[in-house]
Scaffold this motif. Structure first.
Motif, PDB file in Angstrom:
ATOM      1  N   ARG A  47       0.811  -1.221   0.000  1.00  0.00           N
ATOM      2  CA  ARG A  47       0.000   0.000   0.000  1.00  0.00           C
ATOM      3  C   ARG A  47       0.848   1.276   0.000  1.00  0.00           C
ATOM      4  N   ALA A  48       1.962   1.282   0.718  1.00  0.00           N
ATOM      5  CA  ALA A  48       2.818   2.478   0.760  1.00  0.00           C
ATOM      6  C   ALA A  48       3.427   2.760  -0.614  1.00  0.00           C
ATOM      7  N   THR A  49       3.877   1.719  -1.295  1.00  0.00           N
ATOM      8  CA  THR A  49       4.434   1.883  -2.637  1.00  0.00           C
ATOM      9  C   THR A  49       3.366   2.385  -3.589  1.00  0.00           C
ATOM     10  N   TRP A  50       2.176   1.812  -3.494  1.00  0.00           N
ATOM     11  CA  TRP A  50       1.064   2.229  -4.344  1.00  0.00           C
ATOM     12  C   TRP A  50       0.731   3.699  -4.113  1.00  0.00           C
ATOM     13  N   ARG A  51       0.648   4.096  -2.857  1.00  0.00           N
ATOM     14  CA  ARG A  51       0.305   5.487  -2.525  1.00  0.00           C
ATOM     15  C   ARG A  51       1.364   6.454  -3.055  1.00  0.00           C
ATOM     16  N   GLU A  52       2.635   6.102  -2.860  1.00  0.00           N
ATOM     17  CA  GLU A  52       3.726   6.954  -3.339  1.00  0.00           C
ATOM     18  C   GLU A  52       3.696   7.067  -4.868  1.00  0.00           C
ATOM     19  N   ALA A  53       3.494   5.942  -5.541  1.00  0.00           N
ATOM     20  CA  ALA A  53       3.441   5.966  -7.011  1.00  0.00           C
ATOM     21  C   ALA A  53       2.255   6.795  -7.498  1.00  0.00           C
ATOM     22  N   ALA A  54       1.115   6.640  -6.856  1.00  0.00           N
ATOM     23  CA  ALA A  54      -0.068   7.408  -7.249  1.00  0.00           C
ATOM     24  C   ALA A  54       0.164   8.908  -7.049  1.00  0.00           C
ATOM     25  N   ASP A  55       0.741   9.285  -5.917  1.00  0.00           N
ATOM     26  CA  ASP A  55       1.026  10.696  -5.649  1.00  0.00           C
ATOM     27  C   ASP A  55       1.990  11.274  -6.687  1.00  0.00           C
ATOM     28  N   ARG A  56       3.056  10.529  -6.995  1.00  0.00           N
ATOM     29  CA  ARG A  56       4.030  10.990  -7.987  1.00  0.00           C
ATOM     30  C   ARG A  56       3.397  11.083  -9.373  1.00  0.00           C
ATOM     31  N   PHE A  57       2.538  10.120  -9.704  1.00  0.00           N
ATOM     32  CA  PHE A  57       1.860  10.119 -10.995  1.00  0.00           C
ATOM     33  C   PHE A  57       0.987  11.367 -11.143  1.00  0.00           C
ATOM     34  N   PHE A  58       0.170  11.655 -10.133  1.00  0.00           N
ATOM     35  CA  PHE A  58      -0.717  12.811 -10.203  1.00  0.00           C
ATOM     36  C   PHE A  58       0.063  14.116 -10.249  1.00  0.00           C
ATOM     37  N   LEU A  59       1.174  14.198  -9.531  1.00  0.00           N
ATOM     38  CA  LEU A  59       2.011  15.392  -9.569  1.00  0.00           C
ATOM     39  C   LEU A  59       2.628  15.565 -10.958  1.00  0.00           C
ATOM     40  N   ALA A  60       3.132  14.472 -11.528  1.00  0.00           N
ATOM     41  CA  ALA A  60       3.716  14.544 -12.867  1.00  0.00           C
ATOM     42  C   ALA A  60       2.675  14.979 -13.892  1.00  0.00           C
ATOM     43  N   CYS A  61       1.470  14.467 -13.768  1.00  0.00           N
ATOM     44  CA  CYS A  61       0.393  14.860 -14.685  1.00  0.00           C
ATOM     45  C   CYS A  61       0.043  16.333 -14.514  1.00  0.00           C
ATOM     46  N   ALA A  62      -0.031  16.775 -13.272  1.00  0.00           N
ATOM     47  CA  ALA A  62      -0.405  18.167 -12.996  1.00  0.00           C
ATOM     48  C   ALA A  62       0.641  19.159 -13.497  1.00  0.00           C
ATOM     49  N   THR A  63       1.910  18.760 -13.426  1.00  0.00           N
ATOM     50  CA  THR A  63       2.979  19.673 -13.842  1.00  0.00           C
ATOM     51  C   THR A  63       3.366  19.487 -15.296  1.00  0.00           C
ATOM     52  N   GLY A  64       2.892  18.409 -15.919  1.00  0.00           N
ATOM     53  CA  GLY A  64       3.220  18.145 -17.311  1.00  0.00           C
ATOM     54  C   GLY A  64       4.647  17.665 -17.522  1.00  0.00           C
ATOM     55  N   SER A  65       5.258  17.123 -16.481  1.00  0.00           N
ATOM     56  CA  SER A  65       6.651  16.682 -16.572  1.00  0.00           C
ATOM     57  C   SER A  65       6.740  15.259 -17.116  1.00  0.00           C
ATOM     58  N   MET A  66       7.136  15.133 -18.384  1.00  0.00           N
ATOM     59  CA  MET A  66       7.297  13.819 -18.996  1.00  0.00           C
ATOM     60  C   MET A  66       8.393  13.027 -18.293  1.00  0.00           C
ATOM     61  N   ASP A  67       9.474  13.701 -17.910  1.00  0.00           N
ATOM     62  CA  ASP A  67      10.571  13.009 -17.222  1.00  0.00           C
ATOM     63  C   ASP A  67      10.090  12.404 -15.902  1.00  0.00           C
ATOM     64  N   GLU A  68       9.337  13.167 -15.131  1.00  0.00           N
ATOM     65  CA  GLU A  68       8.829  12.664 -13.854  1.00  0.00           C
ATOM     66  C   GLU A  68       7.805  11.556 -14.078  1.00  0.00           C
ATOM     67  N   LEU A  69       6.985  11.691 -15.103  1.00  0.00           N
ATOM     68  CA  LEU A  69       6.000  10.657 -15.418  1.00  0.00           C
ATOM     69  C   LEU A  69       6.707   9.351 -15.753  1.00  0.00           C
TER      70      LEU A  69
END
Length: 95
Positions: free
Chosen positions: A64-86
Protein backbone atom coordinates in the motif's frame (compact mmCIF):
# COMPACT_ATOMS: atom_id res chain seq x y z
CA UNK A 1 -7.74 2.12 -8.28
CA UNK A 2 -6.60 2.19 -11.91
CA UNK A 3 -3.05 2.94 -10.77
CA UNK A 4 -3.11 -0.16 -8.56
CA UNK A 5 -4.22 -2.33 -11.50
CA UNK A 6 -1.43 -0.92 -13.66
CA UNK A 7 1.19 -1.40 -10.93
CA UNK A 8 0.10 -4.95 -10.16
CA UNK A 9 -0.32 -6.23 -13.70
CA UNK A 10 2.38 -4.53 -15.80
CA UNK A 11 6.16 -4.44 -15.89
CA UNK A 12 7.72 -0.97 -15.71
CA UNK A 13 8.15 -0.69 -19.50
CA UNK A 14 4.67 -2.07 -20.19
CA UNK A 15 3.29 0.40 -17.66
CA UNK A 16 5.00 3.38 -19.30
CA UNK A 17 3.89 2.40 -22.79
CA UNK A 18 0.33 1.58 -21.70
CA UNK A 19 -0.20 4.86 -19.87
CA UNK A 20 1.48 7.04 -22.48
CA UNK A 21 -0.34 5.41 -25.40
CA UNK A 22 -3.73 4.37 -24.04
CA UNK A 23 -4.25 7.13 -21.48
CA UNK A 24 -2.42 10.12 -22.98
CA UNK A 25 -2.67 9.04 -26.65
CA UNK A 26 1.03 9.72 -27.30
CA UNK A 27 2.27 8.52 -30.71
CA UNK A 28 4.30 5.32 -30.71
CA UNK A 29 7.30 7.15 -32.18
CA UNK A 30 7.36 9.69 -29.35
CA UNK A 31 7.10 6.92 -26.75
CA UNK A 32 9.92 5.01 -28.43
CA UNK A 33 12.16 8.09 -28.36
CA UNK A 34 11.33 8.83 -24.71
CA UNK A 35 12.15 5.27 -23.66
CA UNK A 36 15.13 4.80 -25.97
CA UNK A 37 13.43 1.90 -27.75
CA UNK A 38 12.51 1.13 -31.34
CA UNK A 39 8.93 1.76 -32.41
CA UNK A 40 8.13 -1.92 -33.21
CA UNK A 41 9.26 -2.87 -29.70
CA UNK A 42 7.00 -0.20 -28.21
CA UNK A 43 4.05 -1.47 -30.25
CA UNK A 44 4.71 -5.00 -28.95
CA UNK A 45 4.95 -3.73 -25.37
CA UNK A 46 1.60 -1.96 -25.84
CA UNK A 47 -0.05 -5.15 -27.12
CA UNK A 48 1.33 -7.17 -24.21
CA UNK A 49 0.28 -4.53 -21.70
CA UNK A 50 -3.29 -4.49 -23.02
CA UNK A 51 -3.44 -8.27 -22.82
CA UNK A 52 -2.20 -8.26 -19.22
CA UNK A 53 -4.74 -5.61 -18.22
CA UNK A 54 -7.54 -7.60 -19.89
CA UNK A 55 -6.49 -10.69 -17.91
CA UNK A 56 -7.34 -8.74 -14.78
CA UNK A 57 -5.02 -10.63 -12.48
CA UNK A 58 -2.07 -9.28 -10.52
CA UNK A 59 1.41 -10.35 -11.67
CA UNK A 60 3.30 -8.29 -9.08
CA UNK A 61 2.69 -7.70 -5.40
CA UNK A 62 2.54 -4.01 -4.49
CA UNK A 63 2.33 -2.84 -0.89
CA UNK A 64 0.00 0.00 0.00
CA UNK A 65 2.82 2.48 0.76
CA UNK A 66 4.43 1.88 -2.64
CA UNK A 67 1.06 2.23 -4.34
CA UNK A 68 0.31 5.49 -2.53
CA UNK A 69 3.73 6.95 -3.34
CA UNK A 70 3.44 5.97 -7.01
CA UNK A 71 -0.07 7.41 -7.25
CA UNK A 72 1.03 10.70 -5.65
CA UNK A 73 4.03 10.99 -7.99
CA UNK A 74 1.86 10.12 -10.99
CA UNK A 75 -0.72 12.81 -10.20
CA UNK A 76 2.01 15.39 -9.57
CA UNK A 77 3.72 14.54 -12.87
CA UNK A 78 0.39 14.86 -14.68
CA UNK A 79 -0.41 18.17 -13.00
CA UNK A 80 2.98 19.67 -13.84
CA UNK A 81 3.22 18.14 -17.31
CA UNK A 82 6.65 16.68 -16.57
CA UNK A 83 7.30 13.82 -19.00
CA UNK A 84 10.57 13.01 -17.22
CA UNK A 85 8.83 12.66 -13.85
CA UNK A 86 6.00 10.66 -15.42
CA UNK A 87 8.48 8.21 -16.94
CA UNK A 88 10.44 8.01 -13.68
CA UNK A 89 7.21 7.14 -11.88
CA UNK A 90 5.92 4.61 -14.40
CA UNK A 91 9.21 2.94 -15.33
CA UNK A 92 11.94 3.73 -12.79
CA UNK A 93 15.38 3.21 -14.29
CA UNK A 94 14.10 2.84 -17.85
CA UNK A 95 14.54 5.25 -20.72
Amino acid sequence: MAMLVVLESLSPLERAVFVLRDVFDEPYGAIARALGKREPAVRQLAARARAHVREGRPRYEIDRATWREAADRFFLACATGSMDELLATLAPGCG
